[in-house]
Design an enzyme around this catalytic site. Structure first.
Site, mmCIF file in Angstrom:
data_model
loop_
_atom_site.group_PDB
_atom_site.id
_atom_site.type_symbol
_atom_site.label_atom_id
_atom_site.label_comp_id
_atom_site.label_asym_id
_atom_site.label_seq_id
_atom_site.Cartn_x
_atom_site.Cartn_y
_atom_site.Cartn_z
ATOM 1 N NE ARG A 66 46.028 49.104 56.631
ATOM 2 C CZ ARG A 66 45.232 49.809 55.916
ATOM 3 N NH1 ARG A 66 45.452 51.204 55.901
ATOM 4 N NH2 ARG A 66 44.334 49.404 55.158
ATOM 5 C CE LYS B 76 43.876 45.197 36.543
ATOM 6 N NZ LYS B 76 42.503 45.498 36.225
ATOM 7 C CG HIS C 82 43.833 38.077 35.818
ATOM 8 N ND1 HIS C 82 43.578 39.462 36.123
ATOM 9 C CD2 HIS C 82 42.849 37.555 35.266
ATOM 10 C CE1 HIS C 82 42.488 39.704 35.805
ATOM 11 N NE2 HIS C 82 41.870 38.530 35.407
ATOM 12 C CE LYS D 219 40.734 35.624 31.918
ATOM 13 N NZ LYS D 219 40.042 34.793 32.792
ATOM 14 C CG ASP E 14 40.306 48.396 36.488
ATOM 15 O OD1 ASP E 14 41.418 48.225 37.111
ATOM 16 O OD2 ASP E 14 39.034 47.826 36.601
ATOM 17 C CG HIS F 167 42.764 43.035 31.753
ATOM 18 N ND1 HIS F 167 43.769 42.311 32.287
ATOM 19 C CD2 HIS F 167 41.959 42.917 32.799
ATOM 20 C CE1 HIS F 167 43.687 42.282 33.488
ATOM 21 N NE2 HIS F 167 42.528 42.675 34.038
HETATM 22 P P1 NAP Z 1 42.225 45.598 49.345
HETATM 23 O O1 NAP Z 1 40.798 44.494 49.429
HETATM 24 O O2 NAP Z 1 41.706 46.835 49.520
HETATM 25 O O3 NAP Z 1 43.344 45.041 50.227
HETATM 26 C C1 NAP Z 1 44.552 45.896 50.283
HETATM 27 C C2 NAP Z 1 45.245 45.000 51.283
HETATM 28 O O4 NAP Z 1 46.638 46.184 51.452
HETATM 29 C C3 NAP Z 1 44.984 44.675 52.559
HETATM 30 O O5 NAP Z 1 45.413 43.346 52.977
HETATM 31 C C4 NAP Z 1 45.390 45.963 53.588
HETATM 32 O O6 NAP Z 1 45.738 45.026 54.761
HETATM 33 C C5 NAP Z 1 46.659 45.984 52.870
HETATM 34 N N1 NAP Z 1 47.234 47.409 52.998
HETATM 35 C C6 NAP Z 1 46.667 48.582 52.914
HETATM 36 N N2 NAP Z 1 47.378 49.530 53.486
HETATM 37 C C7 NAP Z 1 48.366 48.958 54.185
HETATM 38 C C8 NAP Z 1 49.531 49.478 54.736
HETATM 39 N N3 NAP Z 1 49.799 50.617 54.881
HETATM 40 N N4 NAP Z 1 50.575 48.558 55.110
HETATM 41 C C9 NAP Z 1 50.415 47.022 55.109
HETATM 42 N N5 NAP Z 1 49.253 46.643 54.434
HETATM 43 C C10 NAP Z 1 48.276 47.643 53.784
HETATM 44 O O7 NAP Z 1 42.608 45.445 47.747
HETATM 45 P P2 NAP Z 1 42.646 44.388 46.699
HETATM 46 O O8 NAP Z 1 41.229 44.249 45.867
HETATM 47 O O9 NAP Z 1 42.901 43.072 47.131
HETATM 48 O O10 NAP Z 1 43.741 44.901 45.574
HETATM 49 C C11 NAP Z 1 45.121 44.821 45.807
HETATM 50 C C12 NAP Z 1 45.954 44.818 44.478
HETATM 51 O O11 NAP Z 1 45.514 44.168 43.612
HETATM 52 C C13 NAP Z 1 45.490 46.489 44.013
HETATM 53 O O12 NAP Z 1 46.949 46.859 43.559
HETATM 54 C C14 NAP Z 1 44.650 45.880 42.756
HETATM 55 O O13 NAP Z 1 44.416 47.029 41.876
HETATM 56 C C15 NAP Z 1 44.715 44.742 42.510
HETATM 57 N N6 NAP Z 1 44.049 43.976 42.106
HETATM 58 C C16 NAP Z 1 42.927 43.445 42.591
HETATM 59 C C17 NAP Z 1 41.803 42.822 41.991
HETATM 60 C C18 NAP Z 1 40.507 42.424 42.652
HETATM 61 O O14 NAP Z 1 39.960 41.728 42.179
HETATM 62 N N7 NAP Z 1 40.429 42.637 43.911
HETATM 63 C C19 NAP Z 1 41.874 42.422 40.691
HETATM 64 C C20 NAP Z 1 43.077 42.948 39.937
HETATM 65 C C21 NAP Z 1 44.246 43.652 40.541
HETATM 66 P P3 NAP Z 1 44.389 45.370 56.053
HETATM 67 O O15 NAP Z 1 43.495 44.502 55.644
HETATM 68 O O16 NAP Z 1 45.141 45.185 57.212
HETATM 69 O O17 NAP Z 1 43.973 46.769 55.896
#
Ligand code: NAP
Length: 488
Positions: A53, A150, A180, A184, A237, A242
């Protein structure tokens, strides 16, 4: 093996990351793509188009990546020249996927004839909208691929909804549901260990195995992800994806080939053979926990309820331990103990196969347990260890447990890629074996949902454990009841 145009059938690749400014993109995806590029595993013409965004231009995005992602690339892999070439591949399109009527701005920058990989690294609640608008803007064709992060949904119903929506725009063979752990090296090696050798497989059954333990312990707390985590908890989660995937690889029958469906058919059979929990089983065989103030690393850390963005009346669990059974001929009556939690003593993921004791005790035991164990360590180190009994040096015949350590690091003097890098290369090459199929994912939710509902019906509150410990006392009691103990 490096990228080959002829073999991989991808000439021009547009990797489009939704959530390209998010935590996952910065910590894992961009570093994984850099590593794939460094090792020649991306087509030279690749473009990585991130979306988010934030209203920033390409230069600002590159600066953002420099600031937030570069430090996640290990120093020894970092090469200024390669990095400079890598960032020329990066692009950025500002897109609020909910607010924007269409994805035409994206369509304008994605190249005609490119194989498009859409990596959905946003909250799953946006997946349906993203797929609908991608399709409406003419970005999806038969060569496109979509990667789904996920956890996919929060229960069976929401998972079906997402699968239906994604499935109406992409064929199942174009959908890569990522877990992921399946990327591994040691997890993939477990399949080779089981099915590429003849010595283990005859032992791999109830007559020789007394129990299986699967632990995925995290040292970190909920961190900045409370907003997401509090609505999920450890069961959704970690266990639903996993831990069940690891269980499948331990318990599956030999597939007839490495073809994606052959492997996934066998995993599905395991999920369908998992014994369903009735209320009494839930009360007896599951433990919910939640960390309280304690020690993390060497400093004092807050309890879950004191963390930022956690509601004071939250009843979310940060720990789950359970005893499960796979009702098949091979695994009849073998308990599978699953355990996962945040703020535990240390980060440690491992699978422990505990073999039955010898039928007759001939030798004297020096100390500790007398059973043979195969320990498959997944993180932080990746190692496979066989614990066997040996004679203690000296005049007597006393035995002691020793460890045969299969040191894969020194056996193969090769770099071991991170899970995300390996899986992203699989996506580019169109290899689905290490991704979850729709029916697998739904079968996992079908098993997990009644447990979560049961906890509500039983008003099962999470048991307290101090941060920096291995979880609540009830988790130890769960195994002690059967004469086992967690292997730390
Ligand atoms: P995050 O840090 O909250 O990032 C969310 C992303 O989505 C940001 O780039 C945000 O953009 C974008 N976004 C949110 N609302 C939006 C909208 N309306 N239009 C366009 N873009 C939008 O989340 P994350 O931790 O990276 O996780 C992302 C996914 O990966 C989730 O499904 C999570 O469950 C999964 N996941 C994450 C991890 C981890 O370690 N982080 C591990 C496993 C799985 P802006 O920055 O512009 O707001």
């Amino acid at each position: 093996m490096t990228f080959s145009k002829a073999q991989d059938n991808v000439d021009v690749l547009d990797m489009i990351i939704f959530g390209g400014t998010g935590d996952l993109a910065m910590r894992k995806l961009i570093p994984a793509l850099y590593m794939a590029f460094l090792h020649g595993n991306l087509p030279p013409s690749t473009r990585i188009i991130s979306t988010g965004r934030q209203e920033i231009d390409r230069e600002a995005y590159v600066a953002y990546v420099e600031l937030h992602s570069r430090s996640f690339i290990a120093q020894e892999n970092f090469n200024d020249k390669t990095w400079d070439s890598f960032v020329t591949m990066l692009g950025y399109v500002s897109l609020d996927v909910k607010a924007t009527p269409d994805f035409d701005p994206l369509a304008r920058v994605s190249r005609q004839g490119a194989v498009r990989v859409f990596y959905l690294s946003t909250a799953p609640s946006l997946f349906t909208t993203i797929c609908t608008k991608l399709s409406a803007s003419g970005l999806v064709d038969s060569r496109s691929r979509v990667v789904l992060e996920k956890p996919l949904g929060i229960d069976l119903r929401s998972a079906i909804e997402i699968n239906e929506a994604v499935g109406s725009r992409f064929a199942e063979s174009q959908i890569y549901r990522i877990d992921h752990y399946l990327g591994k090296e040691t997890v993939q090696n477990l399949m080779v260990l089981r099915f590429g050798n003849s010595i283990l497989e005859p032992l791999w059954r109830a007559s020789n195995i007394s129990s299986v333990q699967i632990t995925v312990a995290e040292e970190v707390g909920v961190g900045s992800r409370a907003g997401f985590y509090d609505g999920a908890g450890a069961m959704r989660d970690m266990v639903q994806n996993h831990l069940l995937q690891l269980l499948c690889i331990v318990a599956m029958e030999p597939p007839t080939s490495l073809n994606a469906d052959a492997v996934r058919d066998e995993k599905l059979k395991v999920l369908r053979a998992l014994r369903r929990f009735k209320l009494a089983d839930i009360a007896r065989d599951t433990v919910r926990g939640r960390y309280t103030r304690g020690v993390g690393g060497s400093k004092e850390v807050p309890g879950y309820l004191e963390e930022r963005d956690v509601p004071v009346d939250s009843s979310t669990e940060t720990f789950v331990a359970m005893r499960a059974f796979v009702d098949t001929w091979r695994w009849s009556r073998v308990p599978f103990y699953l355990r996962t939690g945040k703020r535990m003593v240390r980060r440690s993921s491992k699978i422990v196969i505990e073999f039955t004791n010898p039928p007759f005790q001939l030798f004297h035991q020096c100390s500790g347990s007398i059973s043979n164990r195969l320990v498959i360590e997944l993180q932080p180190e990746e190692a496979i260890k066989l614990q066997i009994m040996a004679k203690q040096p000296g005049s007597g015949m006393e035995m002691q447990q020793v460890t045969l350590n299969l040191d894969l690091g020194s056996a193969f003097q090769q770099r071991r890629a991170e899970a995300y890098e390996r899986l992203l290369i699989d996506v580019v090459r169109g290899r689905l074996t290490h991704f979850m199929r729709r029916d697998e994912l739904e079968a996992a939710w079908e098993w997990v949902d009644p447990i979560i509902e049961g906890w509500q019906q039983l008003n099962e509150k999470p048991r307290a454990y101090a941060a920096g410990t291995w979880g609540p006392a009830e988790s130890f009691a769960l195994l002690a009841r059967d004469g086992f103990a967690w292997v730390e």
